[in-house]
Design an enzyme around this catalytic site. Structure first.
Site, PDB file in Angstrom:
ATOM      1  N   GLY A 137      30.243  49.218  44.714  1.00 51.01           N
ATOM      2  CA  GLY A 137      31.339  48.662  43.658  1.00 51.01           C
ATOM      3  C   GLY A 137      32.138  47.405  44.368  1.00 51.01           C
ATOM      4  O   GLY A 137      32.615  47.392  45.435  1.00 51.01           O
ATOM      5  N   SER A 147      33.985  52.728  45.410  1.00 53.21           N
ATOM      6  CA  SER A 147      35.024  51.927  44.886  1.00 53.21           C
ATOM      7  C   SER A 147      34.496  51.587  43.199  1.00 53.21           C
ATOM      8  O   SER A 147      34.324  50.310  43.160  1.00 53.21           O
ATOM      9  CB  SER A 147      35.575  50.820  45.483  1.00 53.21           C
ATOM     10  OG  SER A 147      34.536  50.038  45.734  1.00 53.21           O
ATOM     11  N   HIS A 190      55.231  17.601  48.654  1.00 54.17           N
ATOM     12  CA  HIS A 190      54.190  17.433  49.658  1.00 54.17           C
ATOM     13  C   HIS A 190      54.669  17.515  51.156  1.00 54.17           C
ATOM     14  O   HIS A 190      55.587  17.235  51.286  1.00 54.17           O
ATOM     15  CB  HIS A 190      53.771  15.915  49.438  1.00 54.17           C
ATOM     16  CG  HIS A 190      52.558  15.433  50.422  1.00 54.17           C
ATOM     17  ND1 HIS A 190      51.114  15.888  50.362  1.00 54.17           N
ATOM     18  CD2 HIS A 190      52.672  14.633  51.689  1.00 54.17           C
ATOM     19  CE1 HIS A 190      50.804  15.171  51.312  1.00 54.17           C
ATOM     20  NE2 HIS A 190      51.418  14.543  52.041  1.00 54.17           N
TER      21      HIS A 190
END
Ligand SMILES: Cc1cc2nc3c(=O)[nH]c(=O)nc-3n(C[C@H](O)[C@H](O)[C@H](O)COP(=O)(O)OP(=O)(O)OC[C@H]3O[C@@H](n4cnc5c(N)ncnc54)[C@H](O)[C@@H]3O)c2cc1C
Length: 466
Positions: free
Chosen positions: A181, A270, A445
């Site tokens: 999975g 899974s 930034h």
């Protein structure tokens, strides 16, 4: 003697305990019946323990690569038992926090298994053989969650085959593992175990891993997982009847018209989650059960108006933040307080592999299926200063926008810390923002979030740093 409540919540996981707190805030007399531990899957067998292990794997990998930052750490190793201790400490601390919150809200907690009786009372079979209690509620909220789904023949055993429940308790790591999975849980485990040095093979039935994500994201994360060393086989159907156990495990999968064998020390299944609908007295109610999940309306009322159900037990997006939101909405609805139905398109979804994946809204394919004319803006982390500073430049941000109006339809990301960045575009989606609104939002930034601003500009080919 029965005890009366405005609401009795069966299941004290993320959905149930958050609902109880909201009930208390609204002045409802609430009780939670929990047969295991408050906090449920998310706290004890899901979100938190898995992220604690992922974080240790990340620190180990970064320390191993410390030389790239000019840091010399020549002998790096790990002690998995200490990693497990750290995970358990985090869980315990949060568990105490949840207990405290319920106490503060004067919410009664019953340690035991709850089920609905014909009378619509709730029977609690107390843990530790302390007998039974009957609670008499005006409303019932079912929040019994889910458990790992297995494939017949691939049930967990003590030694070779695991679900995420057993994997989280591993005392030592195997040398190799097959993960059946390639969805969210499978890929988080693949990433973590690979970072710890385990040889990982993921076998996925669909033609790509993370198949519900935007195709570009699946492609990129598949490339990055392979770059890490994870072996990924897609379009392959595992054949449980071929499972053999001995020194390790071997199993075959139908792949490209052939039966291909795979071997490893262990196998992790899974393949999704199964709703806990058994043993809670549904047969004594008019509550409608779909093929696997309890059916409700948009305010989580079942066909019995005084019985609500939320979280993993009703299916949909099986996520902790969805369960808790649904719990709040259900309680507000039963209390007659103002509330707003949850729009699944606005739910952010995160995968905590390394690098991370996060998304909200429609994928490009979904938007086209809905009839939108779309355009997309993409921006790579390679051109983002903060990503270079971090030393993590893989991945990109992709915004899906409606042609003409520039309305944001979806946002999809793979890269460093994108699970912390997705909320900005989640809010943009809630506020019906356009790509222009996002581009006008000043992104400081240097930050990783600059990639979102640039992707918004890229929608019209106006990105600055490309
Ligand atoms: C490995 C793993 C990782 C995950 N990672 C994430 C993540 O990073 N982010 C995310 O959003 N989601 C994650 N999830 C999903 C998340 O854990 C679930 O969506 C969430 O726990 C659902 O909450 P719930 O309240 O519906 O159910 P649960 O958390 O399952 O709680 C249900 C509770 O009900 C109790 N119960 C059941 N039946 C009864 C009964 N008859 N009487 C009394 N009590 C009962 C159970 O003991 C349990 O405590 C992960 C899941 C797994 C397995």
């Amino acid at each position: 003697m029965t005890k009366e409540y405005d609401v009795v919540i069966i299941g004290g996981g993320t959905g149930g305990y958050v609902a109880a707190i909201r009930a208390s805030q609204l002045g409802l007399k609430a009780a939670v019946v929990e047969k295991g531990k408050l906090g449920g899957t998310c706290l004890h067998a899901g979100c938190i323990p898995s992220k604690a292990l992922l974080r240790s794997a990340e620190v180990y990998t970064q320390t191993k690569n410390a030389a790239q930052y000019g840091i010399l750490a020549p002998e790096v190793s790990f002690d998995f038992s200490k990693i497990q201790v750290r995970k358990n400490e985090i869980t315990d601390r949060l568990f105490k926090g949840v207990q405290h919150l319920l106490k503060k809200g004067k919410i009664d907690v019953y340690d035991g298994k709850g089920s609905i009786l014909q009378s619509k009372d709730v029977l609690v079979e107390l843990n530790n053989g302390e007998g039974e209690v009957i609670l008499s509620p005006k409303n019932i909220l079912l929040a019994t969650g889910s458990r790992p789904r297995t494939l017949p023949g691939l049930e967990a055993d003590e030694k070779y085959v695991m679900t995420s429940d057993e994997a989280l308790q591993m005392e030592e790591l195997p040398n190799s593992i097959i993960i059946v999975g390639g969805g969210v849980i499978g890929i988080e485990w693949a990433s973590m175990l690979m970072d710890f040095g385990v040889q990982v093979t993921v076998i996925e039935y669909a033609d790509r891993i993370l198949p519900t994500e935007d195709k570009d994201i699946s492609k990129e994360i598949q490339r990055l997982m392979k770059k890490k060393g994870v072996k990924i086989v897609t379009g392959a159907k595992v054949l449980p009847e071929t499972l053999e156990k001995g020194e390790g495990v071997s199993i075959k999968a139908e792949h490209k018209g052939k039966e291909t064998p795979f071997t490893a020390d262990k196998l992790l299944v899974s393949v999704g989650r199964q709703a806990n609908t058994e043993g809670i007295g549904l047969e004594k109610t008019a509550v409608e059960l779909g093929p696997v999940f309890i059916k409700t309306n948009e305010y989580y009322q079942t066909d019995e108006p005084n019985i609500y159900a939320i979280g993993d037990v009703i299916g949909g997006l099986q996520l902790a933040h969805v369960a808790s939101h649904e719990g709040i909405i259900a309680i507000e609805h039963m209390a007659g307080a103002p509330t707003k139905a949850l729009d699944p398109v606005l739910v952010p979804k995160c995968v905590y592999c390394s690098p991370e994946v996060a998304s909200v809204g429609f994928t490009e394919e979904q938007a086209k299926e809905k009839g939108y004319e779309v355009k997309a803006g993409k921006f790579s982390f390679r051109a983002i200063g903060k990503a270079l500073v971090f030393g993590e430049c893989d991945g990109f941000v992709k915004l899906v926008v409606e042609e003409g109006t520039n309305k944001l339809l979806g946002a999809h990301m793979v890269g460093p810390h994108v699970t912390d960045m997705i909320t900005e575009v989640g809010l943009a989606r809630v506020l019906d923002a356009t790509a222009i609104d996002i581009a006008h939002t000043i992104h400081p930034h240097p930050t990783l979030a600059e990639a979102i601003g640039e992707a918004a500009l890229a929608v019209d080919g106006k990105e600055i740093h490309a």
